[in-house]
Design a protein around this motif. Sequence first.
Motif, PDB file in Angstrom:
ATOM      1  N   GLY A   1       0.828  -1.206   0.000  1.00 22.87           N
ATOM      2  CA  GLY A   1       0.000   0.000   0.000  1.00 22.87           C
ATOM      3  C   GLY A   1       0.857   1.249   0.000  1.00 22.87           C
ATOM      4  O   GLY A   1       0.560   2.229  -0.706  1.00 22.87           O
ATOM      5  N   ILE A   2       1.941   1.255   0.778  1.00 24.84           N
ATOM      6  CA  ILE A   2       2.830   2.416   0.817  1.00 24.84           C
ATOM      7  C   ILE A   2       3.520   2.580  -0.540  1.00 24.84           C
ATOM      8  O   ILE A   2       3.645   3.691  -1.053  1.00 24.84           O
ATOM      9  CB  ILE A   2       3.873   2.256   1.955  1.00 24.84           C
ATOM     10  N   GLY A   3       3.916   1.491  -1.172  1.00 22.81           N
ATOM     11  CA  GLY A   3       4.557   1.550  -2.505  1.00 22.81           C
ATOM     12  C   GLY A   3       3.612   2.110  -3.547  1.00 22.81           C
ATOM     13  O   GLY A   3       3.985   2.918  -4.399  1.00 22.81           O
ATOM     14  N   VAL A   4       2.346   1.685  -3.454  1.00 20.94           N
ATOM     15  CA  VAL A   4       1.353   2.169  -4.423  1.00 20.94           C
ATOM     16  C   VAL A   4       1.124   3.664  -4.198  1.00 20.94           C
ATOM     17  O   VAL A   4       0.975   4.431  -5.150  1.00 20.94           O
ATOM     18  CB  VAL A   4       0.046   1.348  -4.303  1.00 20.94           C
ATOM     19  N   ILE A   5       1.074   4.099  -2.982  1.00 19.51           N
ATOM     20  CA  ILE A   5       0.875   5.530  -2.680  1.00 19.51           C
ATOM     21  C   ILE A   5       2.075   6.336  -3.196  1.00 19.51           C
ATOM     22  O   ILE A   5       1.897   7.399  -3.784  1.00 19.51           O
ATOM     23  CB  ILE A   5       0.656   5.747  -1.165  1.00 19.51           C
ATOM     24  N   ILE A   6       3.284   5.841  -3.013  1.00 13.30           N
ATOM     25  CA  ILE A   6       4.470   6.554  -3.496  1.00 13.30           C
ATOM     26  C   ILE A   6       4.439   6.633  -5.023  1.00 13.30           C
ATOM     27  O   ILE A   6       4.713   7.689  -5.613  1.00 13.30           O
ATOM     28  CB  ILE A   6       5.762   5.867  -2.987  1.00 13.30           C
ATOM     29  N   ILE A   7       4.093   5.547  -5.674  1.00 13.61           N
ATOM     30  CA  ILE A   7       3.992   5.553  -7.147  1.00 13.61           C
ATOM     31  C   ILE A   7       2.894   6.521  -7.584  1.00 13.61           C
ATOM     32  O   ILE A   7       3.057   7.281  -8.540  1.00 13.61           O
ATOM     33  CB  ILE A   7       3.739   4.121  -7.682  1.00 13.61           C
TER      34      ILE A   7
ATOM     35  N   LEU B   1       1.417  11.820  -9.866  1.00 14.44           N
ATOM     36  CA  LEU B   1       0.766  13.113  -9.663  1.00 14.44           C
ATOM     37  C   LEU B   1       1.754  14.253  -9.904  1.00 14.44           C
ATOM     38  O   LEU B   1       1.432  15.237 -10.569  1.00 14.44           O
ATOM     39  CB  LEU B   1       0.186  13.185  -8.245  1.00 14.44           C
ATOM     40  N   ILE B   2       2.970  14.105  -9.420  1.00 15.30           N
ATOM     41  CA  ILE B   2       4.012  15.115  -9.655  1.00 15.30           C
ATOM     42  C   ILE B   2       4.346  15.179 -11.155  1.00 15.30           C
ATOM     43  O   ILE B   2       4.492  16.264 -11.724  1.00 15.30           O
ATOM     44  CB  ILE B   2       5.263  14.814  -8.805  1.00 15.30           C
ATOM     45  N   LEU B   3       4.425  14.027 -11.792  1.00 17.88           N
ATOM     46  CA  LEU B   3       4.702  13.970 -13.237  1.00 17.88           C
ATOM     47  C   LEU B   3       3.610  14.661 -14.026  1.00 17.88           C
ATOM     48  O   LEU B   3       3.885  15.387 -14.977  1.00 17.88           O
ATOM     49  CB  LEU B   3       4.866  12.498 -13.666  1.00 17.88           C
ATOM     50  N   VAL B   4       2.348  14.458 -13.623  1.00 20.28           N
ATOM     51  CA  VAL B   4       1.222  15.108 -14.305  1.00 20.28           C
ATOM     52  C   VAL B   4       1.326  16.617 -14.148  1.00 20.28           C
ATOM     53  O   VAL B   4       1.138  17.369 -15.110  1.00 20.28           O
ATOM     54  CB  VAL B   4      -0.123  14.570 -13.776  1.00 20.28           C
ATOM     55  N   PHE B   5       1.634  17.099 -12.944  1.00 19.65           N
ATOM     56  CA  PHE B   5       1.763  18.546 -12.740  1.00 19.65           C
ATOM     57  C   PHE B   5       2.922  19.128 -13.555  1.00 19.65           C
ATOM     58  O   PHE B   5       2.843  20.255 -14.046  1.00 19.65           O
ATOM     59  CB  PHE B   5       1.940  18.874 -11.247  1.00 19.65           C
ATOM     60  N   LEU B   6       3.993  18.347 -13.686  1.00 22.72           N
ATOM     61  CA  LEU B   6       5.128  18.820 -14.481  1.00 22.72           C
ATOM     62  C   LEU B   6       4.811  18.845 -15.978  1.00 22.72           C
ATOM     63  O   LEU B   6       5.331  19.681 -16.710  1.00 22.72           O
ATOM     64  CB  LEU B   6       6.360  17.941 -14.226  1.00 22.72           C
ATOM     65  N   LEU B   7       3.963  17.928 -16.429  1.00 23.22           N
ATOM     66  CA  LEU B   7       3.665  17.822 -17.866  1.00 23.22           C
ATOM     67  C   LEU B   7       2.451  18.650 -18.304  1.00 23.22           C
ATOM     68  O   LEU B   7       2.139  18.684 -19.490  1.00 23.22           O
ATOM     69  CB  LEU B   7       3.443  16.354 -18.244  1.00 23.22           C
ATOM     70  N   ILE B   8       1.762  19.311 -17.388  1.00 27.34           N
ATOM     71  CA  ILE B   8       0.575  20.093 -17.756  1.00 27.34           C
ATOM     72  C   ILE B   8       0.940  21.215 -18.723  1.00 27.34           C
ATOM     73  O   ILE B   8       0.295  21.386 -19.761  1.00 27.34           O
ATOM     74  CB  ILE B   8      -0.124  20.652 -16.500  1.00 27.34           C
TER      75      ILE B   8
END
Length: 144
Positions: free
Chosen positions: A5-11, A16-23
């Motif tokens: 669960g922690i791994g999935v949250i980190i991924i 989410l960070i990648l999406v904000f960077l690619l907007i």
Amino acid sequence: MDWIGIGVIIIGIAFLILVFLLIKPLNKLTGVIAGLKGTTDNLPQQVSDITSEVKTTISSTRDTLNQVTEQTKKLSPIFTIIQNAGEATRDLASHMAFLAEKMKSKSTSGSTFVERNNLEGIYGAVTLGYMMYQHTNTKKSDNR
């Protein structure tokens, strides 16, 4: 399962960070694609305009070539007449030269007398007169 669960949250956070960077780049890409769509929307009309201009130009060229062909056909008899006149002139000149040479060789005094007294022009005039006289007589005999 906690670690999964922690791994999935980190991924998920990384995505989410990648999406904000690619907007920002994706928005710019959207603008480029919209501009390309606007350009390509006008393309069929532009191609249609160009092809109609080419058709008009080709039609005008064909009409001009037809006119040139007709005018050349009208001028063809004139060229034939000019050719015939040139051949007749050549025949006349060669016949005159032959007769002049023949008369010059038949002269009893020799060519020094002719050259000394500048009588070459007189020989040419006599030859022309003689040739015209012969030509007139042959025409009269042909007409009978």
